[in-house]
Design a protein around this motif. Structure first.
Motif, PDB file in Angstrom:
ATOM      1  N   ARG A   1       0.829  -1.216   0.000  1.00  0.00           N
ATOM      2  CA  ARG A   1       0.000   0.000   0.000  1.00  0.00           C
ATOM      3  C   ARG A   1       0.865   1.269   0.000  1.00  0.00           C
ATOM      4  O   ARG A   1       0.586   2.217  -0.731  1.00  0.00           O
ATOM      5  N   GLN A   2       1.911   1.290   0.811  1.00  0.00           N
ATOM      6  CA  GLN A   2       2.774   2.477   0.874  1.00  0.00           C
ATOM      7  C   GLN A   2       3.501   2.699  -0.443  1.00  0.00           C
ATOM      8  O   GLN A   2       3.517   3.811  -0.982  1.00  0.00           O
ATOM      9  N   ALA A   3       4.125   1.662  -0.967  1.00  0.00           N
ATOM     10  CA  ALA A   3       4.875   1.802  -2.216  1.00  0.00           C
ATOM     11  C   ALA A   3       3.940   2.150  -3.374  1.00  0.00           C
ATOM     12  O   ALA A   3       4.260   2.990  -4.217  1.00  0.00           O
ATOM     13  N   GLY A   4       2.779   1.527  -3.389  1.00  0.00           N
ATOM     14  CA  GLY A   4       1.807   1.814  -4.440  1.00  0.00           C
ATOM     15  C   GLY A   4       1.300   3.244  -4.383  1.00  0.00           C
ATOM     16  O   GLY A   4       1.098   3.887  -5.421  1.00  0.00           O
ATOM     17  N   ALA A   5       1.101   3.759  -3.174  1.00  0.00           N
ATOM     18  CA  ALA A   5       0.647   5.144  -3.014  1.00  0.00           C
ATOM     19  C   ALA A   5       1.705   6.126  -3.508  1.00  0.00           C
ATOM     20  O   ALA A   5       1.378   7.164  -4.095  1.00  0.00           O
ATOM     21  N   LEU A   6       2.966   5.809  -3.298  1.00  0.00           N
ATOM     22  CA  LEU A   6       4.049   6.663  -3.788  1.00  0.00           C
ATOM     23  C   LEU A   6       4.024   6.741  -5.317  1.00  0.00           C
ATOM     24  O   LEU A   6       4.151   7.816  -5.903  1.00  0.00           O
ATOM     25  N   VAL A   7       3.834   5.599  -5.961  1.00  0.00           N
ATOM     26  CA  VAL A   7       3.746   5.577  -7.419  1.00  0.00           C
ATOM     27  C   VAL A   7       2.533   6.392  -7.878  1.00  0.00           C
ATOM     28  O   VAL A   7       2.628   7.190  -8.815  1.00  0.00           O
TER      29      VAL A   7
ATOM     30  N   PRO B   1       7.914  -1.313  -7.387  1.00  0.00           N
ATOM     31  CA  PRO B   1       7.943  -1.381  -5.929  1.00  0.00           C
ATOM     32  C   PRO B   1       7.010  -2.423  -5.315  1.00  0.00           C
ATOM     33  O   PRO B   1       7.112  -2.701  -4.130  1.00  0.00           O
ATOM     34  N   ILE B   2       6.126  -3.014  -6.111  1.00  0.00           N
ATOM     35  CA  ILE B   2       5.221  -4.003  -5.531  1.00  0.00           C
ATOM     36  C   ILE B   2       5.233  -5.353  -6.249  1.00  0.00           C
ATOM     37  O   ILE B   2       4.758  -6.337  -5.705  1.00  0.00           O
ATOM     38  N   ALA B   3       5.766  -5.414  -7.463  1.00  0.00           N
ATOM     39  CA  ALA B   3       5.658  -6.628  -8.272  1.00  0.00           C
ATOM     40  C   ALA B   3       6.263  -7.849  -7.613  1.00  0.00           C
ATOM     41  O   ALA B   3       5.658  -8.921  -7.609  1.00  0.00           O
ATOM     42  N   THR B   4       7.450  -7.735  -7.084  1.00  0.00           N
ATOM     43  CA  THR B   4       8.121  -8.897  -6.491  1.00  0.00           C
ATOM     44  C   THR B   4       7.286  -9.484  -5.364  1.00  0.00           C
ATOM     45  O   THR B   4       7.076 -10.689  -5.288  1.00  0.00           O
ATOM     46  N   THR B   5       6.778  -8.621  -4.516  1.00  0.00           N
ATOM     47  CA  THR B   5       5.948  -9.074  -3.400  1.00  0.00           C
ATOM     48  C   THR B   5       4.684  -9.738  -3.911  1.00  0.00           C
ATOM     49  O   THR B   5       4.297 -10.813  -3.441  1.00  0.00           O
ATOM     50  N   LEU B   6       4.020  -9.124  -4.865  1.00  0.00           N
ATOM     51  CA  LEU B   6       2.760  -9.671  -5.372  1.00  0.00           C
ATOM     52  C   LEU B   6       2.961 -10.986  -6.100  1.00  0.00           C
ATOM     53  O   LEU B   6       2.146 -11.908  -5.948  1.00  0.00           O
TER      54      LEU B   6
ATOM     55  N   GLY C   1      -2.580  -5.085  -3.561  1.00  0.00           N
ATOM     56  CA  GLY C   1      -2.004  -4.910  -4.894  1.00  0.00           C
ATOM     57  C   GLY C   1      -3.056  -4.563  -5.926  1.00  0.00           C
ATOM     58  O   GLY C   1      -2.846  -3.696  -6.783  1.00  0.00           O
ATOM     59  N   GLN C   2      -4.193  -5.210  -5.841  1.00  0.00           N
ATOM     60  CA  GLN C   2      -5.280  -4.921  -6.779  1.00  0.00           C
ATOM     61  C   GLN C   2      -5.741  -3.471  -6.622  1.00  0.00           C
ATOM     62  O   GLN C   2      -5.925  -2.762  -7.614  1.00  0.00           O
ATOM     63  N   ALA C   3      -5.900  -3.023  -5.405  1.00  0.00           N
ATOM     64  CA  ALA C   3      -6.338  -1.645  -5.153  1.00  0.00           C
ATOM     65  C   ALA C   3      -5.300  -0.635  -5.641  1.00  0.00           C
ATOM     66  O   ALA C   3      -5.648   0.384  -6.244  1.00  0.00           O
ATOM     67  N   VAL C   4      -4.049  -0.921  -5.371  1.00  0.00           N
ATOM     68  CA  VAL C   4      -2.972  -0.024  -5.776  1.00  0.00           C
ATOM     69  C   VAL C   4      -2.924   0.106  -7.294  1.00  0.00           C
ATOM     70  O   VAL C   4      -2.879   1.219  -7.844  1.00  0.00           O
TER      71      VAL C   4
END
Length: 189
Positions: free
Chosen positions: A60-66, A105-110, A124-127
């Motif tokens: 959520r944090q990394a996605g919000a930054l993007v 910033p989120i792909a590896t985790t997802l 991830g879906q929301a981001v």
């Protein structure tokens, strides 16, 4: 007024960086503690549900930054094509500076968790929906029909994710710059 959580932000930021670089499975709680500087007890205090809750917060944090970056660039760009060219240029520079250790910033985790950790998958879906919404909004402002804009924006996010993976593997900005050029052309009316 309550005091802000002392170590929560440091934990999430450290986790986001480590998950992006090493992967979710390749990052242990001790790694997060060491990078964040937070006491180990803080992990359990702020994230009693464990590593998956840290993963959700990191996505959520990394996605919000993007999303904030896309919003800023969308406001500055003359059109959606220029938005994508600008964003891709920023990504290429950032990845090169990291020595190609960083990627999305989120792909590896997802990729590692979406099949098993529902909260991380939902985050991830929301981001990504937020990213698509920003780009689609810019496309609509440029004159694209809303439905087509949503599909074009979704395609753009998918193309960028693939370009980031290729760039990281090839250790070269070429795939990102190619995606920028093609998306720029596609998005211009």
């Amino acid at each position: 007024m309550p005091t802000p959580p002392k170590h929560r932000q440091a934990i999430v930021t450290a986790a986001a960086t480590l998950f992006r670089r090493r992967g979710y499975a390749g990052t242990g709680l001790n790694d997060i503690v060491a990078r964040s500087g937070a006491p180990k007890g803080s992990l359990y205090h702020y994230f009693p549900a464990g590593k998956a809750a840290i993963g959700e917060a990191a996505v959520r944090q990394a996605g919000a930054l993007v999303e904030r970056t896309l919003e800023r660039l969308a406001a500055e760009a003359p059109d959606a094509g220029a938005l994508m060219v600008s964003y891709c240029g920023w990504l290429a520079h950032w990845m090169g500076q990291s020595g190609w250790r960083d990627g999305c910033p989120i792909a590896t985790t997802l990729l590692e968790t979406a099949g098993e950790e529902e909260a991380i998958r939902a985050a991830g879906q929301a981001v990504m929906a937020g990213w698509v919404e920003v780009v689609a909004g810019r496309l609509v402002a440029d004159g694209h029909e809303p439905e087509a804009a949503g599909r074009l924006a979704g395609f753009g996010v998918s193309a960028l994710e693939g370009a980031l993976l290729r760039a990281r593997v090839e250790r070269d900005a070429g795939p990102i710059l190619e995606a920028a050029e093609m998306l720029g052309r596609l998005y211009r009316l």
